[in-house]
Design a protein around this motif. Structure first.
Motif, PDB file in Angstrom:
ATOM      1  N   VAL A 273      34.110  19.427  96.416  1.00 26.24           N
ATOM      2  CA  VAL A 273      34.108  18.383  97.132  1.00 26.24           C
ATOM      3  C   VAL A 273      35.473  17.294  97.021  1.00 26.24           C
ATOM      4  CG1 VAL A 273      32.877  15.943  97.692  1.00 26.24           C
ATOM      5  CG2 VAL A 273      31.568  18.031  97.266  1.00 26.24           C
ATOM      6  N   ASP A 274      35.843  17.600  95.791  1.00 29.19           N
ATOM      7  CA  ASP A 274      36.976  16.758  95.426  1.00 29.19           C
ATOM      8  C   ASP A 274      37.207  16.926  93.888  1.00 29.19           C
ATOM      9  OD1 ASP A 274      38.746  14.388  94.457  1.00 29.19           O
ATOM     10  OD2 ASP A 274      38.415  13.818  96.569  1.00 29.19           O
ATOM     11  N   TYR A 275      38.636  17.051  93.793  1.00 24.40           N
ATOM     12  CA  TYR A 275      39.092  17.611  92.110  1.00 24.40           C
ATOM     13  C   TYR A 275      38.858  16.466  91.438  1.00 24.40           C
ATOM     14  CZ  TYR A 275      43.505  15.001  92.349  1.00 24.40           C
ATOM     15  OH  TYR A 275      44.336  14.188  92.513  1.00 24.40           O
ATOM     16  N   THR A 276      38.724  15.269  91.766  1.00 25.20           N
ATOM     17  CA  THR A 276      38.775  14.254  90.843  1.00 25.20           C
ATOM     18  C   THR A 276      37.286  14.196  90.428  1.00 25.20           C
ATOM     19  OG1 THR A 276      38.105  12.663  92.528  1.00 25.20           O
ATOM     20  CG2 THR A 276      40.520  12.935  91.907  1.00 25.20           C
ATOM     21  N   LEU A 277      36.204  14.749  91.032  1.00 25.16           N
ATOM     22  CA  LEU A 277      34.943  14.688  90.536  1.00 25.16           C
ATOM     23  C   LEU A 277      34.594  15.757  89.404  1.00 25.16           C
ATOM     24  CD1 LEU A 277      33.083  14.317  94.235  1.00 25.16           C
ATOM     25  CD2 LEU A 277      33.740  12.694  92.424  1.00 25.16           C
ATOM     26  N   ARG A 278      33.508  15.726  88.664  1.00 30.53           N
ATOM     27  CA  ARG A 278      33.009  16.272  87.764  1.00 30.53           C
ATOM     28  C   ARG A 278      32.986  17.777  88.184  1.00 30.53           C
ATOM     29  NH1 ARG A 278      30.561  14.857  83.109  1.00 30.53           N
ATOM     30  NH2 ARG A 278      29.609  17.034  83.083  1.00 30.53           N
ATOM     31  N   SER A 279      33.419  18.838  87.435  1.00 34.24           N
ATOM     32  CA  SER A 279      33.635  20.315  87.747  1.00 34.24           C
ATOM     33  C   SER A 279      32.148  20.806  87.733  1.00 34.24           C
ATOM     34  CB  SER A 279      34.442  21.054  86.999  1.00 34.24           C
ATOM     35  OG  SER A 279      35.956  20.751  86.963  1.00 34.24           O
ATOM     36  N   GLY A 301      34.754  24.613  76.472  1.00 30.52           N
ATOM     37  CA  GLY A 301      35.228  23.032  76.006  1.00 30.52           C
ATOM     38  C   GLY A 301      34.106  22.451  76.853  1.00 30.52           C
ATOM     39  N   GLY A 302      34.099  21.292  77.310  1.00 29.41           N
ATOM     40  CA  GLY A 302      33.253  20.393  77.889  1.00 29.41           C
ATOM     41  C   GLY A 302      33.799  20.486  79.547  1.00 29.41           C
ATOM     42  N   ASN A 303      33.461  19.159  80.080  1.00 26.40           N
ATOM     43  CA  ASN A 303      33.846  19.022  81.597  1.00 26.40           C
ATOM     44  C   ASN A 303      34.926  18.754  81.625  1.00 26.40           C
ATOM     45  OD1 ASN A 303      33.570  18.001  84.610  1.00 26.40           O
ATOM     46  ND2 ASN A 303      31.758  19.410  83.926  1.00 26.40           N
ATOM     47  N   PHE A 322      37.778  15.357  79.833  1.00 27.90           N
ATOM     48  CA  PHE A 322      38.121  14.273  80.963  1.00 27.90           C
ATOM     49  C   PHE A 322      36.826  13.547  81.450  1.00 27.90           C
ATOM     50  CE2 PHE A 322      39.890  12.609  84.800  1.00 27.90           C
ATOM     51  CZ  PHE A 322      40.820  11.701  84.467  1.00 27.90           C
ATOM     52  N   GLN A 323      36.129  14.456  81.956  1.00 23.73           N
ATOM     53  CA  GLN A 323      34.901  13.903  82.756  1.00 23.73           C
ATOM     54  C   GLN A 323      33.686  13.490  81.724  1.00 23.73           C
ATOM     55  OE1 GLN A 323      35.166  12.866  85.511  1.00 23.73           O
ATOM     56  NE2 GLN A 323      36.352  14.221  86.830  1.00 23.73           N
ATOM     57  N   ASP A 324      33.676  13.954  80.696  1.00 20.29           N
ATOM     58  CA  ASP A 324      32.613  13.611  79.681  1.00 20.29           C
ATOM     59  C   ASP A 324      32.898  12.590  78.820  1.00 20.29           C
ATOM     60  OD1 ASP A 324      31.056  16.010  80.281  1.00 20.29           O
ATOM     61  OD2 ASP A 324      32.112  17.417  78.826  1.00 20.29           O
ATOM     62  N   GLY A 325      34.142  11.860  78.729  1.00 24.26           N
ATOM     63  CA  GLY A 325      34.444  10.749  77.990  1.00 24.26           C
ATOM     64  C   GLY A 325      34.438  11.138  76.389  1.00 24.26           C
ATOM     65  N   ASN A 326      34.735  12.324  76.089  1.00 26.42           N
ATOM     66  CA  ASN A 326      34.874  12.663  74.886  1.00 26.42           C
ATOM     67  C   ASN A 326      35.793  13.441  74.274  1.00 26.42           C
ATOM     68  OD1 ASN A 326      33.979  15.382  75.259  1.00 26.42           O
ATOM     69  ND2 ASN A 326      31.876  14.759  75.236  1.00 26.42           N
ATOM     70  N   ILE A 327      36.203  13.894  72.943  1.00 28.81           N
ATOM     71  CA  ILE A 327      36.782  14.799  72.369  1.00 28.81           C
ATOM     72  C   ILE A 327      36.185  15.670  71.340  1.00 28.81           C
ATOM     73  CG2 ILE A 327      38.935  13.180  72.392  1.00 28.81           C
ATOM     74  CD1 ILE A 327      38.461  12.673  69.462  1.00 28.81           C
ATOM     75  N   GLU A 328      36.660  16.891  71.159  1.00 27.78           N
ATOM     76  CA  GLU A 328      36.218  17.683  70.310  1.00 27.78           C
ATOM     77  C   GLU A 328      37.328  18.098  69.282  1.00 27.78           C
ATOM     78  OE1 GLU A 328      34.147  21.453  71.946  1.00 27.78           O
ATOM     79  OE2 GLU A 328      33.750  20.154  74.027  1.00 27.78           O
ATOM     80  N   LEU A 329      36.909  18.304  68.047  1.00 22.95           N
ATOM     81  CA  LEU A 329      37.598  18.499  66.838  1.00 22.95           C
ATOM     82  C   LEU A 329      37.413  20.045  66.176  1.00 22.95           C
ATOM     83  CD1 LEU A 329      38.697  15.655  67.217  1.00 22.95           C
ATOM     84  CD2 LEU A 329      38.779  15.505  64.624  1.00 22.95           C
ATOM     85  N   TYR A 330      38.300  20.871  65.871  1.00 25.57           N
ATOM     86  CA  TYR A 330      38.148  22.081  65.316  1.00 25.57           C
ATOM     87  C   TYR A 330      39.156  22.234  64.131  1.00 25.57           C
ATOM     88  CZ  TYR A 330      35.235  23.735  69.281  1.00 25.57           C
ATOM     89  OH  TYR A 330      34.367  24.138  70.058  1.00 25.57           O
ATOM     90  N   ASN A 331      38.629  22.675  63.216  1.00 24.54           N
ATOM     91  CA  ASN A 331      39.593  23.376  61.947  1.00 24.54           C
ATOM     92  C   ASN A 331      39.991  24.618  62.241  1.00 24.54           C
ATOM     93  OD1 ASN A 331      39.148  21.400  59.810  1.00 24.54           O
ATOM     94  ND2 ASN A 331      37.256  22.184  59.372  1.00 24.54           N
ATOM     95  N   ILE A 332      41.469  24.578  61.808  1.00 24.69           N
ATOM     96  CA  ILE A 332      42.078  25.992  62.155  1.00 24.69           C
ATOM     97  C   ILE A 332      42.348  26.730  60.842  1.00 24.69           C
ATOM     98  CG2 ILE A 332      44.210  27.136  63.476  1.00 24.69           C
ATOM     99  CD1 ILE A 332      44.225  24.475  65.110  1.00 24.69           C
TER     100      ILE A 332
END
Length: 340
Positions: A273-279, A301-303, A322-332
């Motif tokens: 519908v629109d690229y600015t909306l949730r995938s 990842g997330g949305n 971007f659409q979830d309003g969160n971040i994810e952290l990983y140890n490398i």
């Protein structure tokens, strides 16, 4: 016996250097609306999160594993915070605001507002800094310019006139040149920062160039192209595309770890519908071995994974959904293969 020990040492050293990164998830953490980018501080203690649809940028404390403060620059109600930049030698952090054509400088680590600088451009996005020239550069998406700004005075030196929708920036040749990625213009352009002249350009029709990072030897660079789902390896002197590899849909931000492993946030397919909306489905993070230019692994990842960064010590990966309003952290971990 000596030659045997040397051989064993070389084999062991090589195995460490070439061990593929092993990721262990730390967690998923909430932040403000539409985190556009994530940026580790030079001391790897906090992560700054510019928020496109919120009133400023969040500060995430890595030890406490939570957002500890929200910074709201002047005109924060106009939203539009897109990119940021820590400058270690200046003990500062910059954030850009598209809606006002402004970059704001904060002191670090206390995050006190120092000044506001107008780019005199429209929709200011990416920020770069060069030590040799003590020069800031900001790409202006709508006015199709790059603002060159003297750091000390904060005054505009010149506008580079680029092709359509400049975004990613990279200073080269000790600040004498700057490479500009043109998202809608389908070009990689190289300008002389002293004369303001276009030196070279490479055109990839229909491409959507977004982000650029240098190789560890500063002779090459890696570029994300959202339209063709490609990551390009380019020669920094000629701009020639040397190699390329296809990743997941809409590759956004890229970061190089350990001088070899290129991490790519891939937003995923656009909403029809629109690229600015949730995938309709989540995006992915891809990891490329730059020696072979092949994707060695990818994970969900997330949305719309968008921002991505790796701590300076190479031990932590962070990306924003971007659409979830969160971040994810990983140890490398780059030594797991050896430990096994």
């Amino acid at each position: 016996m000596k030659s045997f020990l040397i051989s064993i040492f070389l084999i062991f050293s090589t195995s460490i250097l070439t061990a593929e990164p092993v990721l262990t998830k730390i967690g998923t953490f909430s932040c403000g609306q539409q985190p556009k980018q994530v940026l580790f501080s030079p001391d790897s203690k906090v992560i700054a999160l510019p928020l496109l649809d919120d009133n400023g940028f969040d500060i995430f404390d890595i030890k406490e594993k939570k957002v500890v403060k929200r910074l709201s620059p002047p005109n924060a109600e106009k939203l539009g915070f897109a990119e940021g930049l820590f400058i270690k030698e200046k003990d500062c952090f910059f954030v850009s605001q598209m809606t006002t054509g402004t970059i704001y400088e904060y002191s670090y680590p206390d995050f006190k507002l120092k000044r506001s600088i107008s780019t005199k451009g429209e929709w200011s996005k990416f920020i770069a800094y060069n030590h040799d020239k003590n020069l800031l550069a900001v790409s202006n998406w709508i006015s199709n310019t790059v603002s060159l700004i003297d750091y000390e005075s904060g005054k505009l030196i010149s506008h580079l006139k680029t092709s359509a929708s400049p975004r990613g920036l990279l200073f080269t040749d000790n600040g004498k040149s700057i490479i500009v990625l043109c998202f809608d213009g389908g070009k990689i352009q190289k300008f002389n920062t002293e004369l303001g002249t276009l030196e070279k350009e490479v055109t990839v029709n229909k491409s959507a160039m977004r982000h650029i990072v240098p190789s560890s030897d500063d002779k090459k660079a890696y570029v994300s192209d959202m339209y063709f789902r490609q990551i390009y390896e380019i020669d920094l002197s000629t701009l020639e595309i040397l190699r390329k590899v296809q990743v997941h849909n809409n590759p956004n931000t890229i970061a190089l770890a350990n001088g070899r492993w290129l991490f790519v946030s891939c937003r995923g397919k656009n909403n029809p519908v629109d690229y600015t909306l949730r995938s309709l489905e989540n995006g992915k993070i891809c990891i490329i071995d730059t020696e072979t230019m092949k994707v060695i692994k990818s994970f969900e990842g997330g949305n719309q994974p968008t921002g991505l960064d790796i701590s300076l010590d190479g031990k932590i990966l962070c990306f924003s959904n971007f659409q979830d309003g969160n971040i994810e952290l990983y140890n490398i971990d780059f030594e797991s293969d050896v430990k096994k």
